[in-house]
Write a protein that holds these residues in place. Structure first.
Motif, PDB file in Angstrom:
ATOM      1  N   PHE A 100       0.852  -1.190   0.000  1.00  0.00           N
ATOM      2  CA  PHE A 100       0.000   0.000   0.000  1.00  0.00           C
ATOM      3  C   PHE A 100       0.889   1.242   0.000  1.00  0.00           C
ATOM      4  N   HIS A 101       2.004   1.165   0.741  1.00  0.00           N
ATOM      5  CA  HIS A 101       2.928   2.298   0.865  1.00  0.00           C
ATOM      6  C   HIS A 101       3.989   2.323  -0.235  1.00  0.00           C
ATOM      7  N   ASN A 102       3.981   1.330  -1.116  1.00  0.00           N
ATOM      8  CA  ASN A 102       4.991   1.236  -2.173  1.00  0.00           C
ATOM      9  C   ASN A 102       4.437   1.580  -3.549  1.00  0.00           C
ATOM     10  N   GLY A 103       3.307   2.270  -3.594  1.00  0.00           N
ATOM     11  CA  GLY A 103       2.782   2.755  -4.865  1.00  0.00           C
ATOM     12  C   GLY A 103       1.997   1.753  -5.679  1.00  0.00           C
ATOM     13  N   TYR A 104       1.566   0.654  -5.069  1.00  0.00           N
ATOM     14  CA  TYR A 104       0.828  -0.354  -5.833  1.00  0.00           C
ATOM     15  C   TYR A 104      -0.455   0.203  -6.434  1.00  0.00           C
ATOM     16  N   LEU A 105      -1.243   0.896  -5.637  1.00  0.00           N
ATOM     17  CA  LEU A 105      -2.513   1.426  -6.154  1.00  0.00           C
ATOM     18  C   LEU A 105      -2.280   2.521  -7.193  1.00  0.00           C
ATOM     19  N   GLN A 106      -1.232   3.316  -7.019  1.00  0.00           N
ATOM     20  CA  GLN A 106      -0.913   4.351  -8.005  1.00  0.00           C
ATOM     21  C   GLN A 106      -0.527   3.712  -9.344  1.00  0.00           C
ATOM     22  N   LEU A 107       0.170   2.584  -9.288  1.00  0.00           N
ATOM     23  CA  LEU A 107       0.501   1.863 -10.516  1.00  0.00           C
ATOM     24  C   LEU A 107      -0.771   1.381 -11.204  1.00  0.00           C
ATOM     25  N   LEU A 108      -1.697   0.801 -10.454  1.00  0.00           N
ATOM     26  CA  LEU A 108      -2.946   0.311 -11.048  1.00  0.00           C
ATOM     27  C   LEU A 108      -3.736   1.439 -11.712  1.00  0.00           C
ATOM     28  N   LYS A 109      -3.596   2.655 -11.209  1.00  0.00           N
ATOM     29  CA  LYS A 109      -4.293   3.808 -11.802  1.00  0.00           C
ATOM     30  C   LYS A 109      -3.800   4.098 -13.218  1.00  0.00           C
ATOM     31  N   GLN A 110      -2.618   3.600 -13.584  1.00  0.00           N
ATOM     32  CA  GLN A 110      -2.125   3.750 -14.954  1.00  0.00           C
ATOM     33  C   GLN A 110      -2.823   2.765 -15.893  1.00  0.00           C
ATOM     34  N   LEU A 111      -3.556   1.815 -15.312  1.00  0.00           N
ATOM     35  CA  LEU A 111      -4.262   0.802 -16.093  1.00  0.00           C
ATOM     36  C   LEU A 111      -5.754   1.085 -16.189  1.00  0.00           C
ATOM     37  N   THR A 112      -6.366   1.452 -15.070  1.00  0.00           N
ATOM     38  CA  THR A 112      -7.815   1.581 -15.009  1.00  0.00           C
ATOM     39  C   THR A 112      -8.219   2.429 -13.812  1.00  0.00           C
ATOM     40  N   LYS A 113      -9.524   2.582 -13.624  1.00  0.00           N
ATOM     41  CA  LYS A 113     -10.040   3.308 -12.457  1.00  0.00           C
ATOM     42  C   LYS A 113      -9.811   2.469 -11.210  1.00  0.00           C
ATOM     43  N   VAL A 114      -9.335   3.097 -10.167  1.00  0.00           N
ATOM     44  CA  VAL A 114      -9.080   2.408  -8.910  1.00  0.00           C
ATOM     45  C   VAL A 114      -9.997   2.931  -7.813  1.00  0.00           C
ATOM     46  N   GLY A 115     -10.200   4.230  -7.785  1.00  0.00           N
ATOM     47  CA  GLY A 115     -10.995   4.827  -6.717  1.00  0.00           C
ATOM     48  C   GLY A 115     -10.107   5.248  -5.562  1.00  0.00           C
ATOM     49  N   ASP A 116     -10.737   5.779  -4.549  1.00  0.00           N
ATOM     50  CA  ASP A 116     -10.030   6.250  -3.361  1.00  0.00           C
ATOM     51  C   ASP A 116     -10.065   5.137  -2.321  1.00  0.00           C
ATOM     52  N   ILE A 117      -9.008   4.331  -2.263  1.00  0.00           N
ATOM     53  CA  ILE A 117      -8.951   3.171  -1.385  1.00  0.00           C
ATOM     54  C   ILE A 117      -8.059   3.504  -0.194  1.00  0.00           C
ATOM     55  N   SER A 118      -8.612   3.366   1.000  1.00  0.00           N
ATOM     56  CA  SER A 118      -7.852   3.633   2.218  1.00  0.00           C
ATOM     57  C   SER A 118      -6.917   2.460   2.519  1.00  0.00           C
ATOM     58  N   GLN A 119      -5.972   2.698   3.404  1.00  0.00           N
ATOM     59  CA  GLN A 119      -5.083   1.620   3.822  1.00  0.00           C
ATOM     60  C   GLN A 119      -5.885   0.489   4.458  1.00  0.00           C
ATOM     61  N   GLU A 120      -6.902   0.829   5.227  1.00  0.00           N
ATOM     62  CA  GLU A 120      -7.742  -0.180   5.858  1.00  0.00           C
ATOM     63  C   GLU A 120      -8.460  -1.034   4.803  1.00  0.00           C
ATOM     64  N   GLN A 121      -8.986  -0.401   3.752  1.00  0.00           N
ATOM     65  CA  GLN A 121      -9.649  -1.146   2.676  1.00  0.00           C
ATOM     66  C   GLN A 121      -8.654  -2.050   1.954  1.00  0.00           C
ATOM     67  N   PHE A 122      -7.451  -1.515   1.684  1.00  0.00           N
ATOM     68  CA  PHE A 122      -6.418  -2.299   1.012  1.00  0.00           C
ATOM     69  C   PHE A 122      -6.073  -3.534   1.844  1.00  0.00           C
ATOM     70  N   GLU A 123      -5.835  -3.330   3.121  1.00  0.00           N
ATOM     71  CA  GLU A 123      -5.454  -4.439   3.983  1.00  0.00           C
ATOM     72  C   GLU A 123      -6.582  -5.464   4.113  1.00  0.00           C
ATOM     73  N   ASP A 124      -7.827  -5.000   4.172  1.00  0.00           N
ATOM     74  CA  ASP A 124      -8.968  -5.906   4.248  1.00  0.00           C
ATOM     75  C   ASP A 124      -9.059  -6.764   2.987  1.00  0.00           C
TER      76      ASP A 124
END
Length: 192
Positions: free
Chosen positions: A55-79
């Motif tokens: 979550f802290h290493n830019g994984y979600l930001q990378l996915l945003k280069q592919l498609t819509k990701v949305g605003d995902i919190s750390q808690e949502q990511f971990e869940d």
């Protein structure tokens, strides 16, 4: 919420990394140059499973280069991570990390679907293949595809499939993917 380095989250992997080292890389289909391969994706690059700390290493930001990701919190990511991890032998998200800066620069997902057909076998789907725009042209897409194809065989799938745009068909055929005559991909999208 605790810092991931305080609770060891960066060490919690989605699947056992030994699975990646056990693959028979002599069966790779990608044509590589300049010493790049799945075992050596490039200087300072490491191939590994997705980690809880990504979550802290830019994984979600990378996915945003592919498609819509949305605003995902750390808690949502971990869940979501924990739910995927709780389904062993199902989710295999492979990432490429630039270890010099601790950022995820490539990722691809293999989802294993259990079946009753083909002797109670399983099929695999390749999803969410993305390489950072800063790292494109460095053969990392080839690395990710070769790894997922080998991984699908290793985990006992009778076939692996993917969806792609027309302009990507030529790329994916290099890895043995073919269009099946008479087979159509169809979908219903419920939201973007």
């Amino acid at each position: 919420m605790a810092n991931p380095s305080e609770n060891g989250a960066e060490d919690v992997m989605l699947f056992d990394p030994a699975l990646l080292t056990s693959l028979d890389y002599s069966q790779c289909r990608g044509s590589y140059k300049d010493g790049v391969s799945p075992q050596n994706p490039g200087e300072g690059l490491s191939l590994r499973p997705l980690a809880l700390g990504d979550f802290h290493n830019g994984y979600l930001q990378l996915l945003k280069q592919l498609t819509k990701v949305g605003d995902i919190s750390q808690e949502q990511f971990e869940d979501r991570f924990k739910k995927m991890k709780a389904c062993p032998d199902t989710y295999y998200i492979v990432v490429l990390e630039d270890t010099k800066v601790g950022q995820i620069v490539g990722s691809a997902t293999l989802v294993k679907e259990q079946k009753f057909i083909h002797g109670a076998s399983a099929r695999a789907r390749v999803e969410d293949v993305v390489v950072s725009d800063l790292f494109r042209g460095k053969q990392l897409g080839k690395v990710l595809l070769d790894v997922l194809v080998l991984l699908s065989k290793k985990v006992g799938c009778y076939k692996v499939s993917l969806e792609c745009t027309d302009e990507m068909v030529k790329f994916y055929t290099m890895f043995g993917f073919n269009r099946d005559e008479g087979q159509n991909y169809m979908q219903q999208r419920f939201f973007d």
